[in-house]
Design an enzyme around this catalytic site. Sequence first.
Site, PDB file in Angstrom:
ATOM      1  N   LYS A   1      -0.413   3.664  39.361  1.00  0.00           N
ATOM      2  CA  LYS A   1      -1.199   2.444  39.582  1.00  0.00           C
ATOM      3  C   LYS A   1      -2.671   2.784  39.828  1.00  0.00           C
ATOM      4  O   LYS A   1      -3.577   2.096  39.336  1.00  0.00           O
ATOM      5  CB  LYS A   1      -0.613   1.665  40.762  1.00  0.00           C
TER       6      LYS A   1
ATOM      7  N   THR B   1      15.619  -7.153  37.636  1.00  0.00           N
ATOM      8  CA  THR B   1      14.918  -7.829  38.734  1.00  0.00           C
ATOM      9  C   THR B   1      13.711  -8.608  38.212  1.00  0.00           C
ATOM     10  O   THR B   1      13.600  -9.825  38.400  1.00  0.00           O
ATOM     11  CB  THR B   1      14.460  -6.792  39.792  1.00  0.00           C
ATOM     12  N   VAL B   2      12.786  -7.920  37.512  1.00  0.00           N
ATOM     13  CA  VAL B   2      11.552  -8.585  37.075  1.00  0.00           C
ATOM     14  C   VAL B   2      11.816  -9.496  35.874  1.00  0.00           C
ATOM     15  O   VAL B   2      11.284 -10.611  35.794  1.00  0.00           O
ATOM     16  CB  VAL B   2      10.448  -7.546  36.763  1.00  0.00           C
TER      17      VAL B   2
ATOM     18  N   GLY C   1      15.846  -3.750  46.529  1.00  0.00           N
ATOM     19  CA  GLY C   1      15.356  -3.804  45.136  1.00  0.00           C
ATOM     20  C   GLY C   1      13.882  -3.475  44.982  1.00  0.00           C
ATOM     21  O   GLY C   1      13.293  -3.770  43.951  1.00  0.00           O
TER      22      GLY C   1
ATOM     23  N   GLY D   1       9.164  -6.992  43.932  1.00  0.00           N
ATOM     24  CA  GLY D   1      10.106  -8.104  44.063  1.00  0.00           C
ATOM     25  C   GLY D   1      10.111  -8.962  42.812  1.00  0.00           C
ATOM     26  O   GLY D   1       9.142  -8.969  42.040  1.00  0.00           O
TER      27      GLY D   1
ATOM     28  N   GLU E   1      -0.998  -6.989  33.931  1.00  0.00           N
ATOM     29  CA  GLU E   1      -1.318  -7.338  35.324  1.00  0.00           C
ATOM     30  C   GLU E   1      -0.209  -6.918  36.293  1.00  0.00           C
ATOM     31  O   GLU E   1      -0.477  -6.460  37.408  1.00  0.00           O
ATOM     32  CB  GLU E   1      -1.546  -8.855  35.417  1.00  0.00           C
TER      33      GLU E   1
ATOM     34  N   LYS F   1       3.971   0.323  34.644  1.00  0.00           N
ATOM     35  CA  LYS F   1       2.821   1.138  35.091  1.00  0.00           C
ATOM     36  C   LYS F   1       2.890   2.572  34.580  1.00  0.00           C
ATOM     37  O   LYS F   1       1.875   3.167  34.232  1.00  0.00           O
ATOM     38  CB  LYS F   1       2.739   1.134  36.615  1.00  0.00           C
TER      39      LYS F   1
ATOM     40  N   VAL G   1       0.324  -3.249  38.365  1.00  0.00           N
ATOM     41  CA  VAL G   1      -0.308  -2.767  39.597  1.00  0.00           C
ATOM     42  C   VAL G   1      -0.213  -3.836  40.690  1.00  0.00           C
ATOM     43  O   VAL G   1      -0.640  -4.976  40.495  1.00  0.00           O
ATOM     44  CB  VAL G   1      -1.798  -2.420  39.366  1.00  0.00           C
TER      45      VAL G   1
ATOM     46  N   ILE H   1      -0.270  -9.413  43.096  1.00  0.00           N
ATOM     47  CA  ILE H   1      -1.714  -9.534  43.382  1.00  0.00           C
ATOM     48  C   ILE H   1      -2.487  -9.453  42.057  1.00  0.00           C
ATOM     49  O   ILE H   1      -2.315  -8.489  41.321  1.00  0.00           O
ATOM     50  CB  ILE H   1      -2.207  -8.390  44.304  1.00  0.00           C
TER      51      ILE H   1
HETATM   52  N1  HSE Z   1       8.635   0.732  43.579  1.00  0.00           N
HETATM   53  C1  HSE Z   1       7.471  -0.073  43.546  1.00  0.00           C
HETATM   54  C2  HSE Z   1       7.021  -0.308  44.983  1.00  0.00           C
HETATM   55  C3  HSE Z   1       7.769  -1.375  42.859  1.00  0.00           C
HETATM   56  O1  HSE Z   1       7.759   0.018  45.904  1.00  0.00           O
HETATM   57  O2  HSE Z   1       5.913  -0.779  45.182  1.00  0.00           O
HETATM   58  C4  HSE Z   1       6.558  -2.124  42.413  1.00  0.00           C
HETATM   59  O3  HSE Z   1       5.804  -1.410  41.481  1.00  0.00           O
END
Ligand code: HSE
Length: 440
Positions: A207, A15-16, A189, A304, A131, A107, A134, A138
Site C-alpha cells: 500500500k 468477502t469484498v 476476516g 472488511g 481505490e 494491492k 489502499v 478511505i
Molecule cells: N489484511 C488487510 C488489513 C486487509 O488487515 O488491513 C485490507 O487490505
Amino acid sequence: MSLKPVNVGLLGLGTVGGGTFNVLSRNAEEITRRAGRGIRISHAAARDYDPARLPGIENIQVSDDAFQVVDNPEVDIVVELIGGYSPAKELVLKAIENGKHVVTANKALIALHGNEIFAAAQKKGVMVAFEAAVAGGIPIIKAIREGLAANQIEWLCGIINGTGNFILTEMRDKGRDFDDVLKEAQALGYAEADPTFDVEGIDAAHKLTILASLAFGIPLQFKKTYTEGITNITREDVAYAEELGYRIKHLGFSRRTPAGVELRVHPTLIPERRLIANVDGVMNAVLVKGDAVGPTLYYGAGAGAEPTASAVVADIIDVVRTLTADPENRVPHLAFQPGALADLPILPMEEVETAYYLRMLAVDRPGVLADVTRILGDSGISIEAIIQKEPAEDATDVPVIMLTRRVREQQMNQAIARIEALDALHGPVTRIRVEHLDAQ
Ligand code: HSE
C-alpha cells in the site's frame, strides 16, 4: 436517463466481492442517479460462494471460469476481487487487451505489476481503477491524486494494515498475546490469506508503494520498500513507550528528501498526542503533508466487506462517468502524466534519518551507563530521555530505556554494534524508530 446500463463482470464473490455485490444491489437507484446510467452486474465468476449471503445472485450467470467473464463481449467493466498475483494479473491484462476497463482491490498486483498494467491500459485507452487497494474504504487515492493535486507533497505516513493495528491495540489495552489476537483478526476476516503479509509488513509495503508513487510521481517500486514487521514488539516496549508519552504503531512512511525518497514500513513510536497515534483497532489512517495545505488526515475502516466495497463501487461509478471521455484527458493512473514520472532514487535505509527508542539489559554496576552514553556521544548521537528501571526480583540486570534525537541509521547501527559488544550488556539492544510527525 436513456443510456443503456453498463455491464459489470465481477471476478470473486468472497468477502469484498460479496460486499460489492450487495452494495451495488442495495444502492442501485441512488448509484444510477449519481452515475447517470444504470450499473448492473451481468456476469460473475467464483469457484465457491455462499448464495445465502448474496440475495439476487440467482439472477446472474456465475461461472467458475473467470476468463469466460473477461472474454465476454457483453461485459464493459471487469472488477477483479480475487486477489493474489496469479491468475489476477493474467485476467487483468486479458481484460485490458479485450478493451475493457478494470476496477481492482488488489494491492499486491498493483504494487508489483502496476507499471506494466498501466502501460498496457494506456496503450489501449482503458482505465484501471484501484481505490480499494489502499486503506479499504478511505478515499485516499482520490484525495492524493485529485484533492491534493495543487501541492508538492512532502511526506506521508499511514496506519495501513488493520490486522497489525488491531494486534498492537489489543496488546496495549488488554495485555493480550500476539498469537491470540492474530487468530481473532483472522476469524473476523481482516487478515490476508497469508497472515505473514499483515504482521511482517508486506501488505502495508504494497500500500505504501502505491501511495508514494501517487504522491511523488515516481514509478511503483515495491522491491525497494524497506519492510519490518511487528512480530518482535513486546508488551514491555508497548508499556515503556506509553510511559514516555508515545504509542507504538506499525507505520508506512514516505518522505521526499533532496537525496531521494524514503520508502519504509516499520514499528514506530509516535507521540500519543498526535491524532494518528489514537487510531485503534482495525481502523486505518493516512496523514499527508502538502506544501500548500499543510498536514491532512484521512481516517476510516481499512478492511472488511462493505467498507472495501464502498471504494470498489466508487471506482465503478468513476469509470462509468468517464466512459465517454477522451482517454488523453482522464485522470492519470499514477496522478502524474505517464511521460512525466520522475526518476528519483529510493534512499537505502542506512541513509534514512530518524530518532530512536533503545532498550537494553545492563549489569547493575557503576560506569555501565557511562560506557553506553560515551559510545552514543562518540557516534554523534544525542540522548533525549533516559530511564533506568529497578531490576526484576532476583535479577542483577536492569532495563535501560533511551530516546535519542534524529540520526542517520548507519551511525545508529555502528553505535548499537559497539554497545552490544560491551561485557556489561546482556542480549541484543532493542531499537524502534521514532517519528514526531510535526510539520517538519
Ligand atoms: N489484511 C488487510 C488489513 C486487509 O488487515 O488491513 C485490507 O487490505
